[in-house]
Design an enzyme around this catalytic site. Structure first.
Site, PDB file in Angstrom:
ATOM      1  N   TYR A  89     -20.311  16.376 117.551  1.00 47.29           N
ATOM      2  CA  TYR A  89     -19.340  17.476 117.537  1.00 47.29           C
ATOM      3  C   TYR A  89     -19.955  18.768 118.072  1.00 47.29           C
ATOM      4  CZ  TYR A  89     -15.427  15.489 114.887  1.00 47.29           C
ATOM      5  OH  TYR A  89     -14.324  14.778 114.493  1.00 47.29           O
ATOM      6  N   LYS A 135     -25.080   3.504 113.154  1.00 43.54           N
ATOM      7  CA  LYS A 135     -25.069   2.490 114.227  1.00 43.54           C
ATOM      8  C   LYS A 135     -26.524   2.336 114.679  1.00 43.54           C
ATOM      9  CE  LYS A 135     -22.943  -0.222 117.195  1.00 43.54           C
ATOM     10  NZ  LYS A 135     -22.320  -1.490 116.788  1.00 43.54           N
ATOM     11  N   ASP A 156     -19.309  -0.285 112.626  1.00 45.97           N
ATOM     12  CA  ASP A 156     -18.255  -1.220 113.043  1.00 45.97           C
ATOM     13  C   ASP A 156     -17.918  -2.187 111.913  1.00 45.97           C
ATOM     14  OD1 ASP A 156     -20.803  -2.281 113.421  1.00 45.97           O
ATOM     15  OD2 ASP A 156     -20.332  -3.288 115.305  1.00 45.97           O
TER      16      ASP A 156
HETATM   17  C1  IPM Z   1     -10.655  16.562 110.532  1.00 47.77           C
HETATM   18  C2  IPM Z   1     -10.001  16.819 111.857  1.00 47.77           C
HETATM   19  C3  IPM Z   1     -10.905  17.741 112.684  1.00 47.77           C
HETATM   20  C4  IPM Z   1     -12.205  17.007 112.908  1.00 47.77           C
HETATM   21  C5  IPM Z   1     -10.308  18.230 114.002  1.00 47.77           C
HETATM   22  C6  IPM Z   1      -8.997  18.955 113.795  1.00 47.77           C
HETATM   23  C7  IPM Z   1     -11.275  19.081 114.762  1.00 47.77           C
HETATM   24  O1  IPM Z   1      -9.733  15.630 112.521  1.00 47.77           O
HETATM   25  O2  IPM Z   1     -10.913  17.529 109.800  1.00 47.77           O
HETATM   26  O3  IPM Z   1     -10.912  15.401 110.212  1.00 47.77           O
HETATM   27  O4  IPM Z   1     -12.302  16.173 113.820  1.00 47.77           O
HETATM   28  O5  IPM Z   1     -13.149  17.265 112.160  1.00 47.77           O
END
Ligand code: IPM
Ligand code: MG
Length: 351
Positions: free
Chosen positions: A141, A186, A219
């Site tokens: 992320y 994984k 998985d």
């Molecule tokens: C969550 C959501 C968020 C994430 C999005 C909205 C960025 O899916 O809180 O699970 O991926 O963390």
């Protein structure tokens, strides 16, 4: 007690479910004689529309100075052009990162009267009581993102320290529950996963010898979650795997609309939000299920404000309206459904 709570309604059904959470907070304040001060701030698409920025400095400052934060949802088709320079989700990711909210707690339980809603045989749902601890401020992320011509790149990295702190929290929570921890990765493919496995094994051996540790590949975990969900208790995993597995786990409860979450760091305010998204298709129609947000308020009272009796009162109220047969559309199985406001009123009345 007195507490400052920042409200971030956001987009889509966000404002409706945050209003529901607010109604419950007000009822708690009355019944238990607390005083809560609320400040509303912009995030997500609503903030982009007003300021061009998905998390304006003023919103971040409002969050930093709060005791706890309640968020609805961010995102929607209006802002999802892949060429757009800013996206609503960036506001939420920045908030998590700026506040150091490295651990996202997502509990999954199944109300006995909702078992038929899950696409899993009811007998497998008996005894399901999961707590997924998702790492929230690292991994793919937050890695470097770039485009080189026809090639796109998302970097994924984890440090020992990032893994240690979330694993310690998960292990402490496991110690208060069944003393079992499942770490998901994984490791047969990813170097970051091999680090997760090594660090988790060491931390558990050195600091939590009483906890039984199990490793699962993501998985096969995706399969086990459906095949034998009652076999697991606390699950700890990296950011992306936790995102995916918790939407899957939500199916066990019967609806994404039921599930709450808490995002916690080292001290500082916690962030509480339902795990569902902004559901633009039903926004503004009084159809959203407020329970995910209301249970997030319970988590806020428990984790940030240390009001355990108040938290438990909310959970009992939610369980009682479900036992009484009250349903929003997502859990009505085609039968009679209450709107967001009527469901909220029923829960407030039960409180
Ligand atoms: C969550 C959501 C968020 C994430 C999005 C909205 C960025 O899916 O809180 O699970 O991926 O963390
Ligand atoms: Mg998600």
């Amino acid at each position: 007690m007195h507490a400052n709570i920042t409200l971030l309604p956001g987009d889509g059904i966000g404002p409706e479910v945050v209003a529901a959470g607010l109604a419950v907070l007000n009822q708690i304040a009355t019944r238990f004689e607390h005083s809560f001060d609320y400040h509303e701030a912009l995030i997500g698409g609503a903030a982009i529309d007003a300021t061009g920025n998905p998390l304006p400095d003023e919103s971040l400052a409002r969050c930093r100075s709060a005791d706890a934060i309640l968020l609805g949802a961010v995102g929607g088709p209006k802002w999802s052009d892949p060429n757009a320079p800013v996206r609503p989700e960036q506001g939420l990711l920045k908030l998590r990162r700026e506040l150091g909210l490295f651990a996202n707690l997502r509990p999954v339980t199944v109300h006995p009267d909702l078992m038929d809603l899950a696409p899993v045989k009811s007998d497998r749902l008996v005894g399901v009581n999961l707590l997924v601890v998702r790492e929230l401020t690292g991994g793919i992320y937050f890695g470097e993102k770039r485009r080189d011509g026809d090639v796109a790149f998302d970097g994924c990295s984890y440090s020992v320290q990032e893994v240690e702190r979330v694993v310690r929290l998960a292990a402490r929570l496991a110690g208060q529950r069944s003393k079992r921890l499942t770490q998901v990765d994984k490791a047969n493919v990813l170097e970051t996963s091999r680090l997760w496995r090594q660090v988790t094994t060491r931390v558990l051996a050195e600091e939590f010898p009483e906890i039984t540790l199990e490793h699962q590949l993501v998985d096969s975990m995706a399969m086990h979650l459906i095949a034998k969900p009652a076999a697991y208790d606390v699950i700890v995993t990296e950011n992306l795997f936790g995102d995916i597995l918790t939407d899957e786990a939500a199916l066990l409860a019967g609806s994404l609309g039921l599930l709450p979450s808490a995002s916690l760091g080292d001290g500082g305010p916690g962030l509480y939000e339902p795990i569902h998204g902004s559901a633009p298709d039903i926004a503004g129609q009084d159809k959203a299920n407020p329970i995910g947000t209301i249970l997030s308020v319970a988590m806020m009272l428990r984790w940030s404000l240390k009001l355990e009796a108040e938290a438990a009162a909310i959970e009992t109220a939610v369980a009682s309206v479900l036992s009484a047969g009250l349903r929003t559309a997502d859990i009505a199985a085609g039968g009679a459904a209450l709107g967001t406001e009527a469901m909220t009123a029923a829960i407030v009345a039960a409180l």
